[in-house]
Design a protein around this motif. Structure first.
Motif, short mmCIF file in Angstrom:
data_model
loop_
_atom_site.label_atom_id
_atom_site.label_comp_id
_atom_site.label_asym_id
_atom_site.label_seq_id
_atom_site.Cartn_x
_atom_site.Cartn_y
_atom_site.Cartn_z
N ASN A 103 0.83 -1.21 0.00
CA ASN A 103 0.00 0.00 0.00
C ASN A 103 0.86 1.26 0.00
O ASN A 103 0.52 2.25 -0.65
CB ASN A 103 -0.92 -0.01 1.23
N TRP A 104 1.98 1.21 0.71
CA TRP A 104 2.90 2.36 0.72
C TRP A 104 3.51 2.59 -0.66
O TRP A 104 3.77 3.72 -1.05
CB TRP A 104 4.00 2.12 1.75
N GLN A 109 2.19 5.41 -4.80
CA GLN A 109 2.32 6.82 -4.48
C GLN A 109 1.69 7.72 -5.55
O GLN A 109 0.95 8.64 -5.24
CB GLN A 109 3.79 7.19 -4.29
N SER A 154 -4.69 3.36 6.75
CA SER A 154 -4.11 2.18 7.40
C SER A 154 -5.17 1.31 8.08
O SER A 154 -4.94 0.12 8.33
CB SER A 154 -3.06 2.60 8.44
#
Length: 439
Positions: free
Chosen positions: A336-337, A340, A410
């Motif tokens: 998920n990070w 971007q 999150s």
């Protein structure tokens, strides 16, 4: 038999419990999987083309209300899935897997046909809205019956030592259905104007879905019934039981189906279906680039599925389940990070997630079938699976986007990790079923 090559040769042995020992294995796999391809094709087509036909079925003077009504009708299709699972699960366990696949396919195809030829709101008013609702109810009902009938048929038809490999063909079919709808949408939007798409272009994918459904109907009519069902059907009448009693007696297996389905379903909707929309709306990635990133990731997914199916045949179903749960649990935050704002980031994250997800998706028909006796196999897997998909899967894209917009991205990741942890508890409590003889 112990090999796919033998299955395709038409040679049988006295202990062969597969459907169609004289039927080419490709025909069995294709016949069972084509309904799942059509299911996800219809699902994707409705979602993609909804902006173009919403005002054709509801009052065009309020565009937002028309769109919301169209999406509400879409949601109703999910509500019908458990009902279809109950009916066609019973049908498959009492009248045959092959017959259930034929009838469920006919119902689904009729739903697509009704949408393709339905009159519009400007011409018949609320009748158009009612016809769209009826068509989606029919599609949801028929699609709900696909799981119990087709999963059971394929698992019972497969050689025991290749059941995982054969099982992987189901999600290959599912992904092909999604890709067909996605590529068709991109092509039509490239050659038709917005006015043409709104006037009649949106009918094309539904008409194609109806044609594919008719083809699948006749293809399935020629498939043989499984020997496992025939043996169960010949059971003396006093030993037979009602569907509900059979499900109750196998309630532990039913709960295991739910526990193993919720995590896999949410993560499939998240990465295979919802990731591109999330990247566009939340991360600001170019829509065209996001679309093609999704196409490439799903092609990677197709390639990974048979590999994982073969791994389960060698090392066991639980090996795949542990790799899936632990793998995506550990990778959820990093993936998920990674997303971007670049297309390559989205494509890489989706590809990695789907390769790991393929470990569980590849074995679902085999694993679920191995949990139940033949007399309740189709209904035993169809009911809990349909409920889990309707509740957990149907809410996943919305929940992910909502939490991201609320500043809590999150929270959804922790939610998926929790579901994976539930799956690990189920895995620890279940026996290995690889190579189990289905009687």
């Amino acid at each position: 038999m112990s090999s796919v090559a033998t299955a395709s040769s038409g040679v049988s042995t006295p202990n062969d419990t597969r459907a169609g020992a004289s039927t080419p294995w490709r025909r069995v796999i294709f016949g069972a999987g084509v309904g799942n391809a059509l299911e996800w094709y219809d699902w994707s087509v409705y979602a993609v083309f909804a902006p173009f036909f919403a005002q054709q079925f509801f009052d065009a003077t309020n565009a937002v209300s028309a769109m919301l009504s169209t999406l509400a009708v879409f949601a109703v299709g999910f509500v019908m899935r458990p009902l279809g699972g109950i009916f066609f699960g019973w049908f498959a366990d009492r009248l045959g897997r092959q017959r259930a696949m034929v009838v469920s396919m006919a119902v689904t195809a009729l739903g697509s046909l009704f949408i393709a030829v339905a009159p519009t709101y400007p011409s018949v008013g609320l009748v158009a809205s009612a016809l769209l609702l009826f068509a989606r109810l029919a599609q949801g009902f028929g699609i709900g019956g696909e799981i119990g009938a087709s999963y059971t048929y394929l698992a019972e038809a497969a050689p025991a030592r290749r059941r995982g490999l054969w099982s992987s063909s189901m999600y290959v079919a599912v992904t092909i259905g999604v890709l067909l709808a996605t590529v068709q949408a991109a092509a039509l939007q490239g050659v038709l104007t917005d006015e043409q798409m709104t006037a009649w272009g949106w009918r094309i994918p539904f008409a194609l879905g109806a044609v594919l459904g008719i083809y699948a109907f006749y293809l399935r009519r020629g498939l043989p019934e499984t020997t496992a069902f025939s043996n169960a059907r010949d059971t003396p009448e006093p030993e037979k039981q009602s569907m509900l009693r059979g499900i109750w007696e196998n309630r532990i297996a039913v709960l295991r189906v739910v526990g193993l389905t919720v995590g896999g379903t949410v993560l499939f909707y998240t990465w295979a279906i919802g990731a591109t929309n999330y990247a566009i709306t939340v991360k600001g990635i170019d829509p065209d680039g996001a679309l093609w990133a999704g196409v490439i990731a799903n092609l990677v997914y197709i390639a990974a599925l048979p590999v994982w199916g073969a791994v389960s045949d060698r090392w066991g179903r639980k090996t795949n389940l542990v790799i899936f749960s632990v793998g995506l649990g550990a990778l959820s935050f990093p993936l998920n990070w990674l997303i971007q704002g670049s297309v390559w980031q989205l494509g890489l994250a989706m590809s990695v997630a789907l390769v790991v997800h393929a470990a569980v998706a590849s074995i679902l028909p085999a694993m679920f079938a191995e949990m139940f006796p033949a007399r309740v196999r189709a209904s035993g897997m169809a009911l809990p699976y349909s409920i889990a998909v309707a509740v957990a899967g149907g809410t996943a894209p919305y929940l992910r986007t909502y939490l991201a917009e609320a500043g809590m991205p999150s929270a959804f990741t922790w939610y998926t990790i929790l579901l994976l942890a539930v799956g690990l508890v189920v895995i620890a409590s279940m026996p290995e079923t690889k190579g189990k003889k289905l009687e």
